[in-house]
Design a protein around this motif. Structure first.
Motif, short mmCIF file in Angstrom:
data_model
loop_
_atom_site.label_atom_id
_atom_site.label_comp_id
_atom_site.label_asym_id
_atom_site.label_seq_id
_atom_site.Cartn_x
_atom_site.Cartn_y
_atom_site.Cartn_z
N LEU A 70 0.95 -1.15 -0.04
CA LEU A 70 -0.17 0.00 0.03
C LEU A 70 0.79 1.21 0.06
N ASP A 71 1.93 1.27 0.71
CA ASP A 71 2.73 2.43 0.96
C ASP A 71 3.95 2.27 -0.06
N ALA A 72 3.92 1.42 -0.99
CA ALA A 72 5.15 1.49 -1.88
C ALA A 72 5.38 2.78 -2.62
N LYS A 73 6.71 3.01 -2.95
CA LYS A 73 6.97 4.20 -3.89
C LYS A 73 6.65 3.80 -5.15
N GLU A 74 6.67 4.93 -6.12
CA GLU A 74 6.36 4.54 -7.33
C GLU A 74 7.62 3.63 -7.96
N GLY A 75 7.44 2.80 -8.83
CA GLY A 75 8.43 1.92 -9.40
C GLY A 75 8.95 0.89 -8.27
N ALA A 76 8.66 0.64 -7.20
CA ALA A 76 8.84 -0.16 -6.38
C ALA A 76 8.67 -1.73 -6.64
N PRO A 77 9.49 -2.70 -6.43
CA PRO A 77 9.02 -4.10 -6.86
C PRO A 77 7.89 -4.53 -6.11
N PRO A 78 7.17 -5.41 -6.82
CA PRO A 78 5.94 -6.05 -6.01
C PRO A 78 6.46 -6.91 -4.74
N LEU A 79 5.62 -6.91 -3.67
CA LEU A 79 6.04 -7.79 -2.71
C LEU A 79 6.02 -9.41 -3.32
N ARG A 80 4.99 -9.57 -4.21
CA ARG A 80 4.97 -10.92 -4.64
C ARG A 80 4.01 -10.88 -6.00
N MET A 81 4.38 -11.74 -6.76
CA MET A 81 3.52 -11.85 -7.80
C MET A 81 2.41 -13.01 -7.74
N VAL A 82 1.10 -12.82 -7.70
CA VAL A 82 -0.06 -13.63 -7.29
C VAL A 82 -0.05 -14.41 -8.51
N ASP A 83 0.49 -15.62 -8.47
CA ASP A 83 0.73 -16.37 -9.77
C ASP A 83 1.20 -17.75 -9.25
N GLY A 141 4.73 -15.88 8.32
CA GLY A 141 5.10 -15.36 9.28
C GLY A 141 4.58 -14.12 9.59
N ALA A 142 4.44 -13.63 11.18
CA ALA A 142 3.69 -12.32 11.32
C ALA A 142 4.62 -11.28 11.20
N ASP A 143 5.94 -11.49 11.22
CA ASP A 143 6.91 -10.42 11.04
C ASP A 143 7.35 -10.09 9.66
N SER A 144 6.54 -10.66 8.36
CA SER A 144 6.93 -10.54 7.19
C SER A 144 6.22 -9.26 6.58
N PRO A 145 6.80 -8.78 5.58
CA PRO A 145 6.24 -7.62 4.68
C PRO A 145 4.73 -7.90 4.29
N LEU A 146 4.51 -9.22 3.88
CA LEU A 146 3.34 -9.43 3.37
C LEU A 146 2.37 -9.26 4.33
N ALA A 147 2.57 -9.85 5.67
CA ALA A 147 1.60 -9.92 6.87
C ALA A 147 1.32 -8.36 7.20
N ARG A 148 2.47 -7.56 7.13
CA ARG A 148 2.36 -6.10 7.54
C ARG A 148 1.28 -5.61 6.54
N ASP A 149 1.69 -5.66 5.19
CA ASP A 149 0.73 -5.27 4.46
C ASP A 149 -0.76 -5.48 4.38
N ASP A 155 -7.33 -3.17 7.72
CA ASP A 155 -7.81 -2.17 8.25
C ASP A 155 -8.63 -1.02 7.43
N ARG A 156 -7.99 -1.06 6.21
CA ARG A 156 -8.75 -0.11 5.12
C ARG A 156 -10.16 -0.66 4.76
N ASN A 157 -10.08 -2.05 4.45
CA ASN A 157 -11.39 -2.60 4.02
C ASN A 157 -12.24 -2.65 5.02
N LEU A 158 -11.94 -2.88 6.46
CA LEU A 158 -12.97 -2.67 7.72
C LEU A 158 -13.53 -1.28 7.65
N GLU A 159 -12.85 -0.41 7.43
CA GLU A 159 -13.04 1.17 7.49
C GLU A 159 -14.19 1.49 6.41
N GLU A 160 -13.94 0.90 5.29
CA GLU A 160 -14.65 0.92 4.00
C GLU A 160 -16.16 0.62 4.38
N LEU A 161 -15.87 -0.87 4.64
CA LEU A 161 -17.33 -1.29 4.81
C LEU A 161 -18.05 -0.90 6.23
#
Length: 196
Positions: A70-83, A141-149, A155-161
């Protein structure tokens, strides 16, 4: 009087069933192809609104999609490819991603509209089991950048719903209860480095 109506939505069948109660209006989960389905125990066939959601939103449209923070800078690599090479492996990766979580929230909004939850004389219940974070935690694991994101996106989805529900049903007419089954462990690499 009137009767409360229950709709349970999960990414995994056993969780949806646990939250549904004895006579739910609907109980939905994702199948091995990433489609929301139900069982003939609950309904003879998928309601038209749910079937239309599946036709309009096939999970495979996300195959090969980058997962960017969510907070990635422009041009930053993806955390993962969903594939993944197979559909089954892709769906496993998809379910542990923000794409499936966002789809679950969209399906929940459609269920509220189609089943007219909150419109009757009794209190209705929408039970959501948000499994993406749990599934991702098992892998990274809980400490991964994937879990943080995923936490930030949850949080954002809950706020919107919740904002959408209050707009639709009126402020003060929505009650929210949060529960959890367990926490997440740190990644295996972190545990090993700490001698655990």
């Amino acid at each position: 009087g009137g009767h409360s109506r229950v709709v349970s939505i999960s990414l995994r069948d056993q969780t949806a069933v646990m939250l549904a109660g004895r006579r739910p209006l609907g109980c939905y989960w994702m199948d091995e192809a990433g489609r929301f389905v139900t069982s003939t125990y609950y309904k003879e066939k998928l309601p038209e609104w749910a079937a239309a959601f599946g036709r309009e939103n096939p999970a495979l449209r996300f195959r090969g999609r980058p997962w960017r923070a969510l907070d990635a800078k422009e041009g930053a690599p993806p955390l993962r490819m969903v594939d993944a090479p197979t559909v089954q492996d892709f769906v496993a990766t998809y379910l542990a991603s923000p794409l499936a979580m966002e789809e679950q929230f969209a399906f929940a909004r459609r269920a509220v509209e189609a089943e007219e939850l909150g419109q009757g004389p009794a209190t209705d219940l929408l039970a959501l089991s948000i499994s993406s974070l749990y599934l991702q935690g098992l892998e990274a694991g809980a400490d991964s950048p994937l879990a943080r994101d995923l936490v930030l996106r949850l949080d954002r989805n809950l706020e919107e719903l919740l904002g959408w529900l209050e707009t639709r049903l009126g402020a003060g007419n929505v009650w929210v209860v949060f529960t959890a089954t367990q926490g997440m462990a740190e990644s295996p690499a972190t545990l090993e480095a700490e001698g655990i």
